[in-house]
Scaffold this active site. Structure first.
Site, PDB file in Angstrom:
ATOM      1  N   ASN A   1       0.960  -1.145  -0.070  1.00 28.14           N
ATOM      2  CA  ASN A   1       0.049  -0.045  -0.013  1.00 28.14           C
ATOM      3  C   ASN A   1       0.980   1.213  -0.060  1.00 28.14           C
ATOM      4  O   ASN A   1       1.284   1.605   0.994  1.00 28.14           O
ATOM      5  CB  ASN A   1      -0.850  -0.149   1.245  1.00 28.14           C
ATOM      6  CG  ASN A   1      -1.814   1.338   1.350  1.00 28.14           C
ATOM      7  OD1 ASN A   1      -1.840   2.076   0.524  1.00 28.14           O
ATOM      8  ND2 ASN A   1      -2.281   1.394   2.779  1.00 28.14           N
ATOM      9  N   TRP A   2       1.069   1.983  -1.132  1.00 23.08           N
ATOM     10  CA  TRP A   2       1.710   3.122  -1.132  1.00 23.08           C
ATOM     11  C   TRP A   2       1.214   4.121  -0.430  1.00 23.08           C
ATOM     12  O   TRP A   2       2.093   5.312  -0.525  1.00 23.08           O
ATOM     13  CB  TRP A   2       2.116   3.473  -2.586  1.00 23.08           C
ATOM     14  CG  TRP A   2       2.724   2.483  -3.528  1.00 23.08           C
ATOM     15  CD1 TRP A   2       3.013   1.048  -2.824  1.00 23.08           C
ATOM     16  CD2 TRP A   2       2.964   2.215  -5.047  1.00 23.08           C
ATOM     17  NE1 TRP A   2       3.792   0.354  -4.422  1.00 23.08           N
ATOM     18  CE2 TRP A   2       3.639   1.127  -5.206  1.00 23.08           C
ATOM     19  CE3 TRP A   2       2.884   3.144  -5.752  1.00 23.08           C
ATOM     20  CZ2 TRP A   2       4.112   0.678  -6.411  1.00 23.08           C
ATOM     21  CZ3 TRP A   2       3.236   3.012  -7.079  1.00 23.08           C
ATOM     22  CH2 TRP A   2       3.851   1.713  -7.411  1.00 23.08           C
ATOM     23  N   LYS A   3       0.207   4.091  -0.161  1.00 23.56           N
ATOM     24  CA  LYS A   3      -0.469   5.305   0.353  1.00 23.56           C
ATOM     25  C   LYS A   3      -0.517   6.612  -0.524  1.00 23.56           C
ATOM     26  O   LYS A   3      -0.367   6.611  -1.639  1.00 23.56           O
ATOM     27  CB  LYS A   3      -0.037   5.617   1.828  1.00 23.56           C
ATOM     28  CG  LYS A   3      -0.273   4.342   2.591  1.00 23.56           C
ATOM     29  CD  LYS A   3       0.164   4.474   4.157  1.00 23.56           C
ATOM     30  CE  LYS A   3      -0.184   3.306   4.902  1.00 23.56           C
ATOM     31  NZ  LYS A   3       0.150   3.339   6.125  1.00 23.56           N
TER      32      LYS A   3
ATOM     33  N   GLU B   1      -6.608   4.875   8.085  1.00 20.56           N
ATOM     34  CA  GLU B   1      -6.326   6.040   7.579  1.00 20.56           C
ATOM     35  C   GLU B   1      -7.579   6.803   7.054  1.00 20.56           C
ATOM     36  O   GLU B   1      -7.907   8.067   7.387  1.00 20.56           O
ATOM     37  CB  GLU B   1      -5.155   6.426   6.850  1.00 20.56           C
ATOM     38  CG  GLU B   1      -3.881   6.105   7.696  1.00 20.56           C
ATOM     39  CD  GLU B   1      -2.591   5.466   6.768  1.00 20.56           C
ATOM     40  OE1 GLU B   1      -2.572   5.441   5.601  1.00 20.56           O
ATOM     41  OE2 GLU B   1      -1.760   5.101   7.449  1.00 20.56           O
TER      42      GLU B   1
ATOM     43  N   GLU C   1      -5.001  -4.804  10.454  1.00 24.18           N
ATOM     44  CA  GLU C   1      -3.814  -3.705  10.782  1.00 24.18           C
ATOM     45  C   GLU C   1      -4.086  -3.025  11.992  1.00 24.18           C
ATOM     46  O   GLU C   1      -4.838  -2.085  12.275  1.00 24.18           O
ATOM     47  CB  GLU C   1      -3.958  -2.820   9.739  1.00 24.18           C
ATOM     48  CG  GLU C   1      -3.679  -3.338   8.264  1.00 24.18           C
ATOM     49  CD  GLU C   1      -3.130  -2.370   7.315  1.00 24.18           C
ATOM     50  OE1 GLU C   1      -1.896  -2.582   6.973  1.00 24.18           O
ATOM     51  OE2 GLU C   1      -3.562  -1.212   7.148  1.00 24.18           O
TER      52      GLU C   1
ATOM     53  N   HIS D   1      -9.390   1.211   5.073  1.00 25.02           N
ATOM     54  CA  HIS D   1      -8.228   1.488   5.870  1.00 25.02           C
ATOM     55  C   HIS D   1      -8.321   2.292   7.064  1.00 25.02           C
ATOM     56  O   HIS D   1      -9.135   3.361   6.993  1.00 25.02           O
ATOM     57  CB  HIS D   1      -7.222   2.011   4.785  1.00 25.02           C
ATOM     58  CG  HIS D   1      -5.535   2.001   5.179  1.00 25.02           C
ATOM     59  ND1 HIS D   1      -5.137   2.836   6.316  1.00 25.02           N
ATOM     60  CD2 HIS D   1      -4.788   1.016   5.131  1.00 25.02           C
ATOM     61  CE1 HIS D   1      -4.207   2.450   6.628  1.00 25.02           C
ATOM     62  NE2 HIS D   1      -3.703   1.420   5.783  1.00 25.02           N
TER      63      HIS D   1
ATOM     64  N   GLY E   1       3.281   2.452  10.755  1.00 27.15           N
ATOM     65  CA  GLY E   1       4.229   3.404  10.551  1.00 27.15           C
ATOM     66  C   GLY E   1       4.784   3.618  12.078  1.00 27.15           C
ATOM     67  O   GLY E   1       5.656   4.440  11.778  1.00 27.15           O
TER      68      GLY E   1
ATOM     69  N   GLY F   1       3.155  -1.006   4.173  1.00 19.35           N
ATOM     70  CA  GLY F   1       3.194   0.333   3.760  1.00 19.35           C
ATOM     71  C   GLY F   1       4.467   0.903   3.692  1.00 19.35           C
ATOM     72  O   GLY F   1       5.025   0.523   2.551  1.00 19.35           O
ATOM     73  N   GLY F   2       5.118   1.469   4.443  1.00 18.62           N
ATOM     74  CA  GLY F   2       6.422   1.949   4.129  1.00 18.62           C
ATOM     75  C   GLY F   2       7.671   1.136   3.402  1.00 18.62           C
ATOM     76  O   GLY F   2       8.092   1.636   2.315  1.00 18.62           O
TER      77      GLY F   2
ATOM     78  N   SER G   1       3.664  -2.327  10.041  1.00 18.25           N
ATOM     79  CA  SER G   1       5.229  -2.242  10.422  1.00 18.25           C
ATOM     80  C   SER G   1       6.224  -3.542  10.133  1.00 18.25           C
ATOM     81  O   SER G   1       6.780  -4.193  10.485  1.00 18.25           O
ATOM     82  CB  SER G   1       5.674  -2.038  11.628  1.00 18.25           C
ATOM     83  OG  SER G   1       5.401  -0.667  12.324  1.00 18.25           O
TER      84      SER G   1
HETATM   85  P1  13P Z   1       3.404   0.323   7.479  1.00 16.47           P
HETATM   86  O1  13P Z   1       3.910  -0.966   6.927  1.00 16.47           O
HETATM   87  O2  13P Z   1       4.219   1.464   7.211  1.00 16.47           O
HETATM   88  O3  13P Z   1       3.320   0.370   9.164  1.00 16.47           O
HETATM   89  O4  13P Z   1       1.834   0.531   6.963  1.00 16.47           O
HETATM   90  C1  13P Z   1       0.955  -0.314   7.300  1.00 16.47           C
HETATM   91  C2  13P Z   1      -0.331   0.031   6.380  1.00 16.47           C
HETATM   92  O5  13P Z   1      -1.196   0.891   6.887  1.00 16.47           O
HETATM   93  C3  13P Z   1      -0.600  -0.706   5.181  1.00 16.47           C
HETATM   94  O6  13P Z   1      -1.864  -0.419   4.915  1.00 16.47           O
END
Ligand code: 13P
Length: 278
Positions: A11-13, A105, A181, A103, A187, A256-257, A235
């Site tokens: 997930n590149w956000k 967010e 999640e 998600h 993050g 994510g990251g 993470s």
């Molecule tokens: P991180 O891997 O950066 O913690 O993000 C997880 C995430 O929200 C994937 O959707």
């Protein structure tokens, strides 16, 4: 061993424009090819911003890449006067396979309720997209209610709303994916332990059966529970992914990251080669 194919999803956000998207997907594909990645054994998907999807589609089609992709969100409406919304029909036209829904967010910054998430799940399926239903508890929820209560309630709310649409449908023909999640792990660099994640994910799989049984009957509901892929996210990194995937109910990772770095993400997708160190 389940027969669910692991899914490693990035997930590149709100990162990576369409030009950089092409470079990232190319590098990911080369790296995985050099590592002899078996995409039938472990599926690899990316979730770029909407503005990148057309570029990713063109690259994947031109180079016949075995990488799948999806959108990070979609509208509950397929068309109409909804400024700024993106229709699931448009996403499907770009040959996307998936759409993330709910998600944390989106829930946190856009106040998406379980009802909205359920409507987005329905919209995705109506357009032939596989919804990736995201659930998870905040640090406050964890303290007040333990790890499973909130994600189980979030998933149950969605599944009870969509249950009638699943009646008579073969799970393989129109699958569902769930992503657990924990919000406190996103993050933060502080992932859940594989055992913690397994416990919650086993509860989520049981909740699939429980929430569908009244509408579908026990046999069909159990078939859905056995087929749904449930991912862990929060993470996930090169050095912890194998521990999650070693758990019986964890069918992949939503990253994510670490998915913004092709080398790291490819190594995560290659989790079967890791020697387990945790
Ligand atoms: P991180 O891997 O950066 O913690 O993000 C997880 C995430 O929200 C994937 O959707």
């Amino acid at each position: 061993m389940s027969n669910r194919t692991p899914l490693i999803a990035g997930n590149w956000k709100n990162n990576i424009d369409h030009l950089h998207a092409i470079a990232l997907v190319q590098k990911l594909a080369w790296t995985l090819r050099d590592a002899d990645h078996d995409f039938d054994d472990v599926e690899v998907a990316v979730f770029p911003p909407f503005t990148d999807l057309r570029s990713v589609q063109s690259l994947v089609a031109a180079d016949r890449l075995p990488i799948t992709y999806g959108a990070q969100d979609l509208s509950v409406h397929d068309s109409g006067a909804y400024t700024g919304e993106i229709s699931g029909a448009f996403i499907a036209k770009l040959d996307a396979r998936y759409a993330l829904v709910g998600h944390s967010e989106r829930r946190q910054y856009h106040h998406e309720t379980d009802e909205v998430v359920a409507q987005k799940t329905i919209a995705a399926r109506r357009n032939g997209l596989v919804p990736v239903i995201c659930v998870g508890e905040t640090a406050d929820d964890l303290e007040a209610q333990g790890p499973a209560a909130v994600p189980v309630a979030q998933l149950t709310a969605v599944l009870e709303t969509i249950a009638a649409d699943l009646d008579g449908v073969e799970p393989d023909a129109a699958p569902l994916v769930v992503a657990y999640e924990p919000v406190w792990a996103i993050g933060s660099g502080q992932a859940a332990s594989p055992e913690q994640a397994q416990q919650v994910i086993a509860r989520l799989r049981a909740a699939v059966a429980d929430s569908l049984t009244p509408t579908l009957g026990e046999a069909q509901a159990q078939a859905w529970a056995a087929s749904v892929r449930v991912l862990y996210g929060g993470s996930v990194a090169v050095d912890n992914v194998a521990g999650f995937l070693a758990q019986p109910d964890i069918d992949g990772a939503l990253v994510g990251g670490a998915s913004l770095d092709a080398t790291k993400f490819a190594q995560i997708a290659q989790f079967r080669k890791h020697v387990r160190t945790n």
